[in-house]
Design a protein around this motif. Structure first.
Motif, PDB file in Angstrom:
ATOM      1  N   ARG A  39      26.654  72.888  25.123  1.00 44.48           N
ATOM      2  CA  ARG A  39      25.796  74.057  24.868  1.00 44.48           C
ATOM      3  C   ARG A  39      24.386  73.814  25.394  1.00 44.48           C
ATOM      4  O   ARG A  39      23.743  74.742  25.908  1.00 44.48           O
ATOM      5  CB  ARG A  39      25.782  74.372  23.369  1.00 44.48           C
ATOM      6  CG  ARG A  39      27.081  74.975  22.860  1.00 44.48           C
ATOM      7  CD  ARG A  39      26.918  75.580  21.485  1.00 44.48           C
ATOM      8  NE  ARG A  39      26.689  74.585  20.461  1.00 44.48           N
ATOM      9  CZ  ARG A  39      27.641  73.965  19.782  1.00 44.48           C
ATOM     10  NH1 ARG A  39      28.925  74.249  20.032  1.00 44.48           N
ATOM     11  NH2 ARG A  39      27.366  73.078  18.846  1.00 44.48           N
ATOM     12  N   TYR A  40      23.914  72.572  25.264  1.00 45.38           N
ATOM     13  CA  TYR A  40      22.593  72.234  25.810  1.00 45.38           C
ATOM     14  C   TYR A  40      22.573  72.435  27.328  1.00 45.38           C
ATOM     15  O   TYR A  40      21.651  73.060  27.869  1.00 45.38           O
ATOM     16  CB  TYR A  40      22.251  70.786  25.455  1.00 45.38           C
ATOM     17  CG  TYR A  40      21.188  70.168  26.338  1.00 45.38           C
ATOM     18  CD1 TYR A  40      19.855  70.573  26.251  1.00 45.38           C
ATOM     19  CD2 TYR A  40      21.518  69.181  27.275  1.00 45.38           C
ATOM     20  CE1 TYR A  40      18.887  70.010  27.078  1.00 45.38           C
ATOM     21  CE2 TYR A  40      20.556  68.612  28.094  1.00 45.38           C
ATOM     22  CZ  TYR A  40      19.237  69.031  27.992  1.00 45.38           C
ATOM     23  OH  TYR A  40      18.283  68.477  28.803  1.00 45.38           O
ATOM     24  N   LEU A  41      23.597  71.948  28.020  1.00 43.68           N
ATOM     25  CA  LEU A  41      23.652  72.106  29.474  1.00 43.68           C
ATOM     26  C   LEU A  41      23.724  73.579  29.864  1.00 43.68           C
ATOM     27  O   LEU A  41      23.068  74.019  30.818  1.00 43.68           O
ATOM     28  CB  LEU A  41      24.861  71.355  30.039  1.00 43.68           C
ATOM     29  CG  LEU A  41      24.802  69.826  30.022  1.00 43.68           C
ATOM     30  CD1 LEU A  41      26.112  69.244  30.533  1.00 43.68           C
ATOM     31  CD2 LEU A  41      23.632  69.317  30.864  1.00 43.68           C
ATOM     32  N   LEU A  42      24.517  74.356  29.129  1.00 46.64           N
ATOM     33  CA  LEU A  42      24.622  75.787  29.431  1.00 46.64           C
ATOM     34  C   LEU A  42      23.275  76.480  29.242  1.00 46.64           C
ATOM     35  O   LEU A  42      22.891  77.357  30.032  1.00 46.64           O
ATOM     36  CB  LEU A  42      25.681  76.437  28.529  1.00 46.64           C
ATOM     37  CG  LEU A  42      27.135  76.121  28.883  1.00 46.64           C
ATOM     38  CD1 LEU A  42      28.072  76.610  27.787  1.00 46.64           C
ATOM     39  CD2 LEU A  42      27.522  76.751  30.218  1.00 46.64           C
ATOM     40  N   GLY A  43      22.539  76.078  28.194  1.00 44.57           N
ATOM     41  CA  GLY A  43      21.221  76.663  27.980  1.00 44.57           C
ATOM     42  C   GLY A  43      20.265  76.351  29.118  1.00 44.57           C
ATOM     43  O   GLY A  43      19.512  77.225  29.572  1.00 44.57           O
ATOM     44  N   VAL A  44      20.303  75.110  29.607  1.00 52.22           N
ATOM     45  CA  VAL A  44      19.456  74.725  30.730  1.00 52.22           C
ATOM     46  C   VAL A  44      19.839  75.521  31.976  1.00 52.22           C
ATOM     47  O   VAL A  44      18.979  76.035  32.704  1.00 52.22           O
ATOM     48  CB  VAL A  44      19.550  73.214  30.998  1.00 52.22           C
ATOM     49  CG1 VAL A  44      18.830  72.853  32.288  1.00 52.22           C
ATOM     50  CG2 VAL A  44      18.972  72.420  29.828  1.00 52.22           C
TER      51      VAL A  44
ATOM     52  N   SER B 153      25.269  82.648  18.348  1.00 52.27           N
ATOM     53  CA  SER B 153      25.830  81.964  19.518  1.00 52.27           C
ATOM     54  C   SER B 153      25.614  82.744  20.807  1.00 52.27           C
ATOM     55  O   SER B 153      25.964  82.260  21.888  1.00 52.27           O
ATOM     56  CB  SER B 153      27.327  81.712  19.313  1.00 52.27           C
ATOM     57  OG  SER B 153      28.027  82.946  19.207  1.00 52.27           O
ATOM     58  N   LEU B 154      25.045  83.938  20.716  1.00 54.75           N
ATOM     59  CA  LEU B 154      24.843  84.783  21.908  1.00 54.75           C
ATOM     60  C   LEU B 154      23.376  85.219  22.014  1.00 54.75           C
ATOM     61  O   LEU B 154      23.075  86.417  22.091  1.00 54.75           O
ATOM     62  CB  LEU B 154      25.754  86.013  21.843  1.00 54.75           C
ATOM     63  CG  LEU B 154      27.257  85.738  21.788  1.00 54.75           C
ATOM     64  CD1 LEU B 154      28.017  87.016  21.504  1.00 54.75           C
ATOM     65  CD2 LEU B 154      27.729  85.105  23.082  1.00 54.75           C
ATOM     66  N   PRO B 155      22.456  84.265  22.056  1.00 54.55           N
ATOM     67  CA  PRO B 155      21.036  84.640  22.094  1.00 54.55           C
ATOM     68  C   PRO B 155      20.614  85.279  23.410  1.00 54.55           C
ATOM     69  O   PRO B 155      19.534  85.869  23.494  1.00 54.55           O
ATOM     70  CB  PRO B 155      20.324  83.296  21.888  1.00 54.55           C
ATOM     71  CG  PRO B 155      21.277  82.277  22.448  1.00 54.55           C
ATOM     72  CD  PRO B 155      22.645  82.800  22.097  1.00 54.55           C
ATOM     73  N   TYR B 156      21.449  85.152  24.438  1.00 55.85           N
ATOM     74  CA  TYR B 156      21.094  85.659  25.764  1.00 55.85           C
ATOM     75  C   TYR B 156      21.477  87.117  25.973  1.00 55.85           C
ATOM     76  O   TYR B 156      21.104  87.734  26.977  1.00 55.85           O
ATOM     77  CB  TYR B 156      21.765  84.805  26.847  1.00 55.85           C
ATOM     78  CG  TYR B 156      23.273  84.732  26.710  1.00 55.85           C
ATOM     79  CD1 TYR B 156      24.099  85.689  27.297  1.00 55.85           C
ATOM     80  CD2 TYR B 156      23.873  83.706  26.000  1.00 55.85           C
ATOM     81  CE1 TYR B 156      25.467  85.637  27.167  1.00 55.85           C
ATOM     82  CE2 TYR B 156      25.250  83.629  25.873  1.00 55.85           C
ATOM     83  CZ  TYR B 156      26.043  84.596  26.448  1.00 55.85           C
ATOM     84  OH  TYR B 156      27.404  84.526  26.305  1.00 55.85           O
TER      85      TYR B 156
ATOM     86  N   PRO C  82      28.086  70.244  21.369  1.00 54.42           N
ATOM     87  CA  PRO C  82      26.639  70.518  21.344  1.00 54.42           C
ATOM     88  C   PRO C  82      25.950  70.181  22.663  1.00 54.42           C
ATOM     89  O   PRO C  82      25.053  70.912  23.092  1.00 54.42           O
ATOM     90  CB  PRO C  82      26.138  69.617  20.206  1.00 54.42           C
ATOM     91  CG  PRO C  82      27.313  69.439  19.311  1.00 54.42           C
ATOM     92  CD  PRO C  82      28.494  69.406  20.226  1.00 54.42           C
ATOM     93  N   TYR C  83      26.397  69.094  23.314  1.00 54.02           N
ATOM     94  CA  TYR C  83      25.761  68.748  24.591  1.00 54.02           C
ATOM     95  C   TYR C  83      26.148  69.747  25.682  1.00 54.02           C
ATOM     96  O   TYR C  83      25.331  70.080  26.544  1.00 54.02           O
ATOM     97  CB  TYR C  83      26.136  67.326  25.021  1.00 54.02           C
ATOM     98  CG  TYR C  83      25.222  66.817  26.124  1.00 54.02           C
ATOM     99  CD1 TYR C  83      23.948  66.354  25.824  1.00 54.02           C
ATOM    100  CD2 TYR C  83      25.617  66.845  27.453  1.00 54.02           C
ATOM    101  CE1 TYR C  83      23.087  65.929  26.828  1.00 54.02           C
ATOM    102  CE2 TYR C  83      24.763  66.419  28.468  1.00 54.02           C
ATOM    103  CZ  TYR C  83      23.502  65.960  28.143  1.00 54.02           C
ATOM    104  OH  TYR C  83      22.648  65.545  29.123  1.00 54.02           O
TER     105      TYR C  83
END
Length: 453
Positions: free
Chosen positions: A411-416, A319-322, A408-409
């Motif tokens: 998390r998608y927005l946070l990734g973007v 959950s912390l790939p960054y 999940p959506y």
């Protein structure tokens, strides 16, 4: 700075949760006459004109929980107090001043943040005079009645007056950055601090658990002052056998909360443990920039590749790939300066502020590529996006139904956002708010808010 937090505290049954719901304008916290219903902190993003603050409801102070959760409740209360920019000390105007109110006041007395004493349940003007006795605490006094809707405007005005000014900066003389150095026992944290200071500032020992308290150590890098917070080695809950161990863990968590960047230490010779995972979860809960630091690298680099350790960390903390990863030798100082420079970059990222126009363009592009899935019969819509605070970077999305936008959506927005905004290696705090009358009505689009760049 981050969105300021307003902690609501007091003894049981003074109406803290009712006050929380009243200020929030909706029923969020459970309200019940049974003492101890509120255990965990409940939060709500409150808007004051062009400013935001986070309300935090807490459990009753001084209660003995029947389910043996007193320690957990007290820890949640203390976390809220430690993080608060303003405290609402709630009392009961009908009961008047009782000994437990005085105990709460004693706990609040050492604090430097502003405190408002809220004399709640002042249902009629005749109770206003009775509330005068709460002046003895020395705090600003506001009389309210949730039931009769009395005093809300006065309380909101007092809150706005005492909140720290928007964009408040560090006081002169404060260190540029505070680094919390955490990890389980015997990972080389104190040795690392000694290397930073180029002196035997900390006791270093091969005996696990030598550091029993958090210790602040100032050091300089390129002419700037920094603060390293050396913490006790964390251990599993069932291994905490004494008050010293308990308070060591407690102070270690407090060190994480007050840090700007956290260095999570691992021993290159040891496998990742349950304690490491719990500690990482706590850092993530606090939205702190973090670096995974693999220490004692000189002992294993001849037979273990860095890529293997990177893959191991990425697989364990998916959950912390960054979160960036550093390999150091704390005893000799190898790669230590590069680690500090990277920590400073994370600190700068966490303080970046992006224009509303750019945030909206990024969110628009994310919606175009991948619209939010339908929830039941409702099509989620996002109308507007804006950054409202830093440390952590905090984004508010105005939408038609916050509950319809799935995790999940989100998390998608946070990734973007992390890919497109200057927050690639730091946590982003995301709030979803339902649009109310008077707020932007058009959905996010490229041309929106162009004038704010």
């Amino acid at each position: 700075m981050g969105v300021p937090q307003i902690a609501i505290v007091g003894r049981p049954n003074v109406g803290k949760s009712s006050l929380f719901n009243w200020l929030a304008g909706r029923r969020l916290a459970i309200v019940d006459p049974t003492a101890g219903v509120t255990r965990d902190r409940v939060t709500y993003l409150l808007q004051f004109g062009d400013r935001y603050a986070e309300l935090v409801d807490t459990g009753g102070m001084g209660i003995k929980d029947p389910d043996d959760l007193t320690e957990h409740i007290e820890e949640q209360i203390e976390n809220a107090i430690d993080s608060a920019a303003l405290i609402l000390f709630v009392t009961d105007a009908r009961d008047g001043l009782v000994p437990l109110d005085e105990e709460v006041s004693r706990r609040l007395r050492p604090l430097t943040v502003p405190i408002i004493c809220v004399a709640n349940k002042a249902d009629t003007p005749s109770l206003d005079d009775q509330a005068e006795e709460f002046h003895c605490f020395g705090y600003k006094l506001v009389r309210t009645s949730v039931h009769q809707n009395r005093g809300k405007l006065e309380l909101l005005a007092a809150i706005r007056e005492l909140l720290p000014p928007a964009g408040a900066e560090m006081a002169p003389g404060e260190p540029v950055m505070k680094l919390a150095i955490v990890g389980r026992r015997n990972t080389g944290k104190s040795t690392f601090v000694n290397t930073l200071c180029q002196a035997e500032r900390m006791i270093v020992s091969e005996v696990p658990g030598t550091t029993r308290d958090s210790v602040d150590v100032r050091f300089e890098l390129d002419g700037e002052a920094f603060l390293a917070i050396d913490t006790p080695g964390f251990r599993r809950t069932k291994s905490i056998v004494s008050n010293i161990d308990f308070y060591g863990v407690h102070r270690g968590k407090r060190s994480i909360r007050r840090a700007d960047v956290v260095l999570l230490f691992f021993d290159a010779n040891e496998r990742i443990s349950k304690v490491d995972k719990q500690l990482c979860d706590y850092i993530a809960e606090q939205f702190k920039p973090c670096i995974f630091v693999v220490n004692k690298w000189d002992l294993v680099r001849d037979h273990v590749s860095a890529d293997r350790w990177v893959a191991y960390l990425r697989d364990t903390f998916r959950s912390l790939p960054y979160v960036p990863i550093a390999f150091i030798v704390g005893q000799t100082g190898q790669n230590v300066k590069a680690l500090l420079e990277h920590a400073r970059k994370l600190f700068e990222q966490s303080r970046q502020r992006v224009s509303t126009a750019k945030v909206n363009r990024v969110v628009h592009a994310a919606l175009e590529r991948n619209p939010p899935p339908i929830s039941g019969r409702k099509q989620p819509k996002i109308y507007y996006a804006a950054q409202v605070a830093v440390q952590p970077p905090t984004i508010v999305l105005l939408c038609n139904s916050p509950k319809a936008i799935s995790q999940p959506y989100q998390r998608y927005l946070l990734g973007v956002m992390r890919d497109e905004l200057p927050f690639s290696e730091v946590p982003i705090k995301l709030y979803l708010r339902r649009r109310v009358s008077g707020e932007p009505t058009g959905e996010v689009r490229d041309e929106s808010w162009r004038g704010e760049e």
